[in-house]
Scaffold this motif. Structure first.
Motif, PDB file in Angstrom:
ATOM      1  N   PHE A   1      47.903  32.491  31.105  1.00 45.87           N
ATOM      2  CA  PHE A   1      46.612  33.141  30.883  1.00 45.87           C
ATOM      3  C   PHE A   1      46.399  34.041  32.095  1.00 45.87           C
ATOM      4  CE2 PHE A   1      41.998  33.469  31.070  1.00 45.87           C
ATOM      5  CZ  PHE A   1      41.595  33.468  29.745  1.00 45.87           C
ATOM      6  N   GLU A   2      46.412  35.336  31.888  1.00 45.06           N
ATOM      7  CA  GLU A   2      46.411  36.245  33.030  1.00 45.06           C
ATOM      8  C   GLU A   2      45.077  36.248  33.777  1.00 45.06           C
ATOM      9  OE1 GLU A   2      48.694  39.837  32.005  1.00 45.06           O
ATOM     10  OE2 GLU A   2      47.452  40.831  33.537  1.00 45.06           O
ATOM     11  N   LEU A   3      45.133  35.930  35.063  1.00 40.00           N
ATOM     12  CA  LEU A   3      43.935  35.933  35.912  1.00 40.00           C
ATOM     13  C   LEU A   3      44.127  36.765  37.176  1.00 40.00           C
ATOM     14  CD1 LEU A   3      43.219  32.068  35.926  1.00 40.00           C
ATOM     15  CD2 LEU A   3      41.942  33.784  34.626  1.00 40.00           C
TER      16      LEU A   3
ATOM     17  N   THR B   1      45.289  37.426  45.665  1.00 39.08           N
ATOM     18  CA  THR B   1      45.610  37.255  44.240  1.00 39.08           C
ATOM     19  C   THR B   1      44.527  37.854  43.355  1.00 39.08           C
ATOM     20  OG1 THR B   1      44.703  35.028  44.417  1.00 39.08           O
ATOM     21  CG2 THR B   1      47.104  35.212  44.417  1.00 39.08           C
ATOM     22  N   GLY B   2      43.369  38.069  43.932  1.00 40.34           N
ATOM     23  CA  GLY B   2      42.360  38.870  43.230  1.00 40.34           C
ATOM     24  C   GLY B   2      41.476  38.133  42.250  1.00 40.34           C
ATOM     25  N   PHE B   3      41.717  36.835  42.029  1.00 39.08           N
ATOM     26  CA  PHE B   3      40.895  36.128  41.057  1.00 39.08           C
ATOM     27  C   PHE B   3      39.822  35.290  41.755  1.00 39.08           C
ATOM     28  CE2 PHE B   3      40.079  32.243  38.536  1.00 39.08           C
ATOM     29  CZ  PHE B   3      39.335  32.847  37.547  1.00 39.08           C
ATOM     30  N   ALA B   4      38.567  35.605  41.493  1.00 41.64           N
ATOM     31  CA  ALA B   4      37.427  34.774  41.904  1.00 41.64           C
ATOM     32  C   ALA B   4      37.461  34.393  43.384  1.00 41.64           C
ATOM     33  CB  ALA B   4      37.361  33.515  41.037  1.00 41.64           C
ATOM     34  N   GLY B   5      37.741  35.384  44.209  1.00 36.24           N
ATOM     35  CA  GLY B   5      37.743  35.143  45.655  1.00 36.24           C
ATOM     36  C   GLY B   5      39.139  34.937  46.230  1.00 36.24           C
ATOM     37  N   GLY B   6      40.152  35.006  45.384  1.00 34.80           N
ATOM     38  CA  GLY B   6      41.539  35.009  45.872  1.00 34.80           C
ATOM     39  C   GLY B   6      42.057  33.659  46.311  1.00 34.80           C
ATOM     40  N   GLY B   7      43.345  33.658  46.674  1.00 37.30           N
ATOM     41  CA  GLY B   7      44.000  32.449  47.141  1.00 37.30           C
ATOM     42  C   GLY B   7      45.037  31.916  46.161  1.00 37.30           C
ATOM     43  N   ASN B   8      45.788  30.919  46.627  1.00 34.61           N
ATOM     44  CA  ASN B   8      46.937  30.435  45.856  1.00 34.61           C
ATOM     45  C   ASN B   8      46.575  29.763  44.534  1.00 34.61           C
ATOM     46  OD1 ASN B   8      45.864  28.143  47.143  1.00 34.61           O
ATOM     47  ND2 ASN B   8      47.860  27.226  47.569  1.00 34.61           N
TER      48      ASN B   8
ATOM     49  N   ARG C   1      47.084  31.491  40.925  1.00 33.91           N
ATOM     50  CA  ARG C   1      48.404  31.439  40.266  1.00 33.91           C
ATOM     51  C   ARG C   1      48.558  30.171  39.437  1.00 33.91           C
ATOM     52  NH1 ARG C   1      52.437  34.916  42.188  1.00 33.91           N
ATOM     53  NH2 ARG C   1      52.115  35.819  44.264  1.00 33.91           N
ATOM     54  N   LYS C   2      48.145  29.045  40.012  1.00 32.98           N
ATOM     55  CA  LYS C   2      48.291  27.776  39.290  1.00 32.98           C
ATOM     56  C   LYS C   2      47.447  27.800  38.015  1.00 32.98           C
ATOM     57  CE  LYS C   2      48.581  25.202  43.680  1.00 32.98           C
ATOM     58  NZ  LYS C   2      48.287  23.920  44.343  1.00 32.98           N
ATOM     59  N   LEU C   3      46.244  28.356  38.144  1.00 32.45           N
ATOM     60  CA  LEU C   3      45.330  28.356  36.998  1.00 32.45           C
ATOM     61  C   LEU C   3      45.857  29.182  35.829  1.00 32.45           C
ATOM     62  CD1 LEU C   3      42.015  28.371  38.974  1.00 32.45           C
ATOM     63  CD2 LEU C   3      42.656  26.680  37.233  1.00 32.45           C
ATOM     64  N   GLU C   4      46.680  30.170  36.104  1.00 32.76           N
ATOM     65  CA  GLU C   4      47.247  30.957  35.005  1.00 32.76           C
ATOM     66  C   GLU C   4      48.041  30.063  34.053  1.00 32.76           C
ATOM     67  OE1 GLU C   4      49.376  34.396  36.507  1.00 32.76           O
ATOM     68  OE2 GLU C   4      47.484  35.521  36.474  1.00 32.76           O
ATOM     69  N   TYR C   5      48.610  28.975  34.583  1.00 29.42           N
ATOM     70  CA  TYR C   5      49.374  28.054  33.731  1.00 29.42           C
ATOM     71  C   TYR C   5      48.571  26.808  33.349  1.00 29.42           C
ATOM     72  CZ  TYR C   5      53.156  31.183  34.816  1.00 29.42           C
ATOM     73  OH  TYR C   5      53.930  32.312  34.929  1.00 29.42           O
ATOM     74  N   LEU C   6      47.498  26.536  34.095  1.00 32.43           N
ATOM     75  CA  LEU C   6      46.663  25.366  33.774  1.00 32.43           C
ATOM     76  C   LEU C   6      45.654  25.678  32.667  1.00 32.43           C
ATOM     77  CD1 LEU C   6      46.084  24.115  37.425  1.00 32.43           C
ATOM     78  CD2 LEU C   6      47.243  22.845  35.609  1.00 32.43           C
ATOM     79  N   VAL C   7      45.163  26.901  32.642  1.00 36.54           N
ATOM     80  CA  VAL C   7      44.156  27.263  31.637  1.00 36.54           C
ATOM     81  C   VAL C   7      44.683  27.061  30.206  1.00 36.54           C
ATOM     82  CG1 VAL C   7      42.862  29.211  30.645  1.00 36.54           C
ATOM     83  CG2 VAL C   7      42.677  28.700  33.093  1.00 36.54           C
TER      84      VAL C   7
ATOM     85  N   ALA D   1      37.424  30.043  36.194  1.00 38.99           N
ATOM     86  CA  ALA D   1      38.295  30.151  35.009  1.00 38.99           C
ATOM     87  C   ALA D   1      37.640  29.469  33.809  1.00 38.99           C
ATOM     88  CB  ALA D   1      39.659  29.529  35.300  1.00 38.99           C
ATOM     89  N   CYS D   2      36.979  28.335  34.067  1.00 41.87           N
ATOM     90  CA  CYS D   2      36.324  27.615  32.971  1.00 41.87           C
ATOM     91  C   CYS D   2      35.207  28.453  32.346  1.00 41.87           C
ATOM     92  CB  CYS D   2      35.781  26.275  33.466  1.00 41.87           C
ATOM     93  SG  CYS D   2      37.063  25.036  33.663  1.00 41.87           S
ATOM     94  N   ARG D   3      34.505  29.212  33.174  1.00 43.88           N
ATOM     95  CA  ARG D   3      33.469  30.090  32.624  1.00 43.88           C
ATOM     96  C   ARG D   3      34.062  31.088  31.652  1.00 43.88           C
ATOM     97  NH1 ARG D   3      28.306  29.428  34.906  1.00 43.88           N
ATOM     98  NH2 ARG D   3      27.452  30.755  33.305  1.00 43.88           N
ATOM     99  N   MET D   4      35.243  31.609  32.031  1.00 44.43           N
ATOM    100  CA  MET D   4      35.879  32.649  31.203  1.00 44.43           C
ATOM    101  C   MET D   4      36.282  32.124  29.835  1.00 44.43           C
ATOM    102  SD  MET D   4      38.219  34.410  34.100  1.00 44.43           S
ATOM    103  CE  MET D   4      38.889  35.716  33.088  1.00 44.43           C
ATOM    104  N   ILE D   5      36.600  30.821  29.766  1.00 42.96           N
ATOM    105  CA  ILE D   5      37.033  30.272  28.470  1.00 42.96           C
ATOM    106  C   ILE D   5      35.931  29.418  27.825  1.00 42.96           C
ATOM    107  CG2 ILE D   5      39.493  30.389  29.035  1.00 42.96           C
ATOM    108  CD1 ILE D   5      39.404  27.339  29.581  1.00 42.96           C
ATOM    109  N   GLY D   6      34.743  29.460  28.419  1.00 39.03           N
ATOM    110  CA  GLY D   6      33.598  28.799  27.783  1.00 39.03           C
ATOM    111  C   GLY D   6      33.648  27.282  27.805  1.00 39.03           C
TER     112      GLY D   6
END
Ligand SMILES: *Cc1c(COP(=O)(O)O)cnc(C)c1O
Length: 316
Positions: free
Chosen positions: A6-8, A37-44, A47-53, A81-86
């Protein structure tokens, strides 16, 4: 099996040389900018969330439960990320969880601010407990999940720091972004999947991967090896790590408490290269890198894998 993504993040993250720090330390020092990384304040954790979502979505969950410290960068990005997927996100947190065997740090950790501000913005349902052991924190998260299940809700529990095989896979994949060879890669480690993914990907390439632990407890090594095994079992990524180079002597008083050498590294790198390190992870890791260079253990072209943590700068 290739997991769904899931691209973040904005990938690949930049990788560039640090000329002034290289000259000061006498190594060819580069930096991998996972602070960007640019997602929600950045950091490692992005990347993990792209596969956890996708896992969360597949579980059909209406609520996600996790745990961590109040300055957890994972909790912050998971909430976003949870906000984005409701899906509702709940986290059981402590300001300063610790390992009783090593004692509670005498110095204070972070209090409010930093990630807590962003958690609120991302709609996290926070349960902040009094400080106690990691085991108490894990038990409280299990209890919260159980309570929600008893109330008839579909719950997905997410491992601390996102350290599941999916999280490790994200960093196995991240290692493929490197387009030049390094003699050493140095990164911060705590829940273990960043190091597990990188070390699994780079073993046998002649590049040494060194994890600087931000927690004192040596059993973190077991977590990294277990996550490498999980990569093989879940995704067929091999070979499994049989050993991993983790240094525990830079953790200072304990998890979450800034260390003197880390704070010095933080000031130096900000002044010299305008790179922001956080006190909990990346400052300790960079201090470890400096010490290993000074001891002659690290030579040649070296990559500092910056793991982010920028928001917690505003909590100290
Ligand atoms: C979580 C985190 C780490 C540690 O990564 P793990 O995969 O949990 O070992 C390092 N640095 C920062 C800034 C983090 O948020």
């Amino acid at each position: 099996m290739i997991p769904s993504r899931f691209e973040l993040c904005c990938l690949p993250t930049p990788c560039h040389r640090l000329p002034r720090a290289s000259a000061r330390l006498g190594v060819d020092l580069w930096i991998k900018r996972d602070d960007l990384t640019g997602f929600a304040g950045g950091g490692n954790k992005g990347r993990k969330l792209e596969y956890l979502v996708p896992e969360i979505q597949a579980s059909g969950a209406e609520v996600v439960v996790t745990c961590g410290s109040t300055q957890s960068n994972f909790v912050r990005q998971l909430a976003a990320a949870c906000r984005m997927i409701g899906v509702r996100c709940e986290a059981v947190m402590m300001h300063l969880p610790y390992e009783p065997e090593y004692g509670k740090p005498a110095s204070p950790g972070p209090h409010g601010g930093g990630n807590m501000v962003l958690n609120e913005l991302f709609g996290l349902v926070s349960h902040v407990m009094p400080d106690g052991s990691w085991d108490d924190l894990f038990a409280a998260a299990d209890e919260r999940a159980l309570r929600l299940r008893h109330a008839g809700q579909q719950v997905c529990q997410v491992a601390i720091g996102g350290s599941s095989p999916q999280g490790a896979y994200a960093f196995w994949q991240a290692a493929q972004e490197l387009d030049m060879s390094f003699d050493n890669v140095v990164t911060a480690t705590s829940s273990g999947s960043t190091l597990a993914g990188l070390a699994t990907a780079l073993q046998g390439t002649g590049c040494r991967v060194i994890g600087i632990s931000c927690d004192p407890e040596e059993e973190n090594r077991v977590d990294v090896l277990r996550l490498s095994r999980g990569l093989a079992d879940t995704f067929g990524v091999a070979p499994v790590l049989t050993d991993v180079d983790i240094r525990f002597e830079f953790a200072g008083e304990g998890y979450g408490v800034p260390s003197a050498v880390g704070e010095r590294a933080r000031r130096t790198l900000a002044a010299e290269e305008a790179i922001l390190l956080d006190s909990i992870y990346s400052a300790k890791a960079f201090a470890g890198l400096e010490a290993l260079v000074a001891a002659g253990e690290i030579q040649g072209r070296t990559l500092f894998w910056h793991t982010g943590g920028t928001p917690s700068i505003f909590a100290h």
